[in-house]
Design a protein around this motif. Structure first.
Motif, PDB file in Angstrom:
ATOM      1  N   ALA A   1       8.842   5.874  29.167  1.00  0.00           N
ATOM      2  CA  ALA A   1       7.855   5.912  28.084  1.00  0.00           C
ATOM      3  C   ALA A   1       8.520   5.692  26.735  1.00  0.00           C
ATOM      4  O   ALA A   1       7.979   5.002  25.858  1.00  0.00           O
ATOM      5  CB  ALA A   1       7.117   7.256  28.099  1.00  0.00           C
TER       6      ALA A   1
ATOM      7  N   GLY B   1       9.149   2.168  26.294  1.00  0.00           N
ATOM      8  CA  GLY B   1       7.943   1.370  26.441  1.00  0.00           C
ATOM      9  C   GLY B   1       7.914   0.489  27.665  1.00  0.00           C
ATOM     10  O   GLY B   1       7.273  -0.572  27.667  1.00  0.00           O
ATOM     11  N   SER B   2       8.585   0.905  28.740  1.00  0.00           N
ATOM     12  CA  SER B   2       8.665   0.087  29.953  1.00  0.00           C
ATOM     13  C   SER B   2       7.696   0.603  31.014  1.00  0.00           C
ATOM     14  O   SER B   2       7.987   1.577  31.715  1.00  0.00           O
ATOM     15  CB  SER B   2      10.092   0.093  30.504  1.00  0.00           C
TER      16      SER B   2
ATOM     17  N   LEU C   1       4.323   7.718  24.687  1.00  0.00           N
ATOM     18  CA  LEU C   1       4.004   6.312  24.445  1.00  0.00           C
ATOM     19  C   LEU C   1       3.329   6.138  23.091  1.00  0.00           C
ATOM     20  O   LEU C   1       3.633   5.189  22.348  1.00  0.00           O
ATOM     21  CB  LEU C   1       3.097   5.778  25.562  1.00  0.00           C
TER      22      LEU C   1
ATOM     23  N   CYS D   1       5.887   6.583  20.294  1.00  0.00           N
ATOM     24  CA  CYS D   1       6.828   5.476  20.191  1.00  0.00           C
ATOM     25  C   CYS D   1       6.150   4.167  19.780  1.00  0.00           C
ATOM     26  O   CYS D   1       6.807   3.118  19.710  1.00  0.00           O
ATOM     27  CB  CYS D   1       7.557   5.289  21.518  1.00  0.00           C
ATOM     28  N   SER D   2       4.853   4.204  19.525  1.00  0.00           N
ATOM     29  CA  SER D   2       4.143   3.013  19.084  1.00  0.00           C
ATOM     30  C   SER D   2       4.232   2.884  17.567  1.00  0.00           C
ATOM     31  O   SER D   2       4.798   3.742  16.876  1.00  0.00           O
ATOM     32  CB  SER D   2       2.677   3.091  19.517  1.00  0.00           C
TER      33      SER D   2
ATOM     34  N   TYR E   1      -4.619   7.286  23.949  1.00  0.00           N
ATOM     35  CA  TYR E   1      -3.723   6.132  24.061  1.00  0.00           C
ATOM     36  C   TYR E   1      -4.498   4.896  24.502  1.00  0.00           C
ATOM     37  O   TYR E   1      -4.196   3.774  24.066  1.00  0.00           O
ATOM     38  CB  TYR E   1      -2.585   6.423  25.044  1.00  0.00           C
TER      39      TYR E   1
END
Length: 270
Positions: free
Chosen positions: A76, A79-80, A132, A135-136, A264
């Motif tokens: 996460a 981002g994978s 996620l 980290c966006s 999300y």
């Protein structure tokens, strides 16, 4: 001096929340992912201890869950989604193999497999949505947005139910939850979404505001009810006692586990 459960609840909030807010504002994304891993490990400990009736943290199934959880949060953080799904598949193979070995030894196989596999889907996979989001782009704002939606929804439901509650929502799962509390939860989240729309997240379309508020509030309540179902199915009162007046770690994040993926979804959609 003895304090009521309600007083302990707010004292805990007063101590913990400022520390968490400072950390969330200052910590880089990778540090938040590590923090999420620790939260997941603690929640998994409560899950395995209460619902799997195993000797966590010495139990092999719990150790596998923590390893898998760490890999999920790593996926996460970078981002994978490919790695995230690969870990999920690998964890199922591990638990399926473990269940077959136990069954061959004359022990319960399917029952343990179902509980252990659910632990991965329920805790780290759902909680990874918050990582996620963090980290966006504009990740800190989205993080606080999710947290506010989850915890303000819970607060709105509590006080609306306490003040106006007359009609039971799902009494077999949670006898104290009411329809009025559920409506209060939606109104509380509507305020949160509106405030964020006017200040930090102006790109959210106005037509989406009520839909997002209702979806987040319903998701939070479903998360709470889902954990209640697990506890009542296995005759467990609280997942733990780490937070005075609040119960265990899983009791604190049960709503967040369902709110994170919903928000999300809106994030990547709009």
């Amino acid at each position: 001096m003895a304090y009521s459960s309600h007083a302990k609840r707010w004292m805990t909030v007063a101590v913990i929340v400022p520390i968490l807010v400072a950390f969330f504002l200052l910590a880089p994304a990778w540090a938040f992912a590590i923090f999420g891993g620790f939260i997941s490990a603690f929640a998994l400990y409560e899950y395995f201890k209460n619902f799997c009736k195993t000797n966590a943290p010495m139990d092999l199934g719990y150790c596998f869950a923590v390893i898998g959880s760490s890999l999920i949060f790593w996926a996460a953080a970078i981002g994978s989604f490919k790695l995230l799904f690969l870990v999920m598949w690998l964890m199922f193979f591990v638990y399926a193999s473990r269940a077959m070995i136990r069954f061959n030894q004359g022990k319960a196989g399917y029952d343990l497999l179902a509980k252990e596999a659910l632990s991965i889907l329920y805790i780290p996979c759902l909680l990874s949505s918050v990582v996620l989001a963090r980290c966006s782009e504009n990740g800190v704002t989205w993080l606080f947005f999710i947290l506010f939606l989850a915890f303000i929804s819970d607060t709105g439901a509590y006080y609306a139910g306490k003040t106006f509650g007359k009609h039971k929502l799902i009494p077999n799962l949670s006898p104290n939850k009411t329809v009025e509390g559920s409506i209060g939860s939606i109104f509380a989240d509507l305020i949160v979404v509106t405030v964020f729309k006017l200040t930090l997240l102006p790109t959210i379309p106005w037509l989406v505001v009520p839909v997002l508020a209702a979806s987040a509030a319903i998701a939070t309540q479903l998360g709470d009810l889902f954990e209640s179902m697990l506890k009542r199915s296995l005759d467990v009162k609280d997942s733990g006692t780490i937070f005075p007046g609040h119960g265990g770690m899983l009791d604190r994040i049960d709503g967040l586990l369902f709110t994170g993926p919903v928000v999300y979804l809106f994030l990547v959609t709009f």
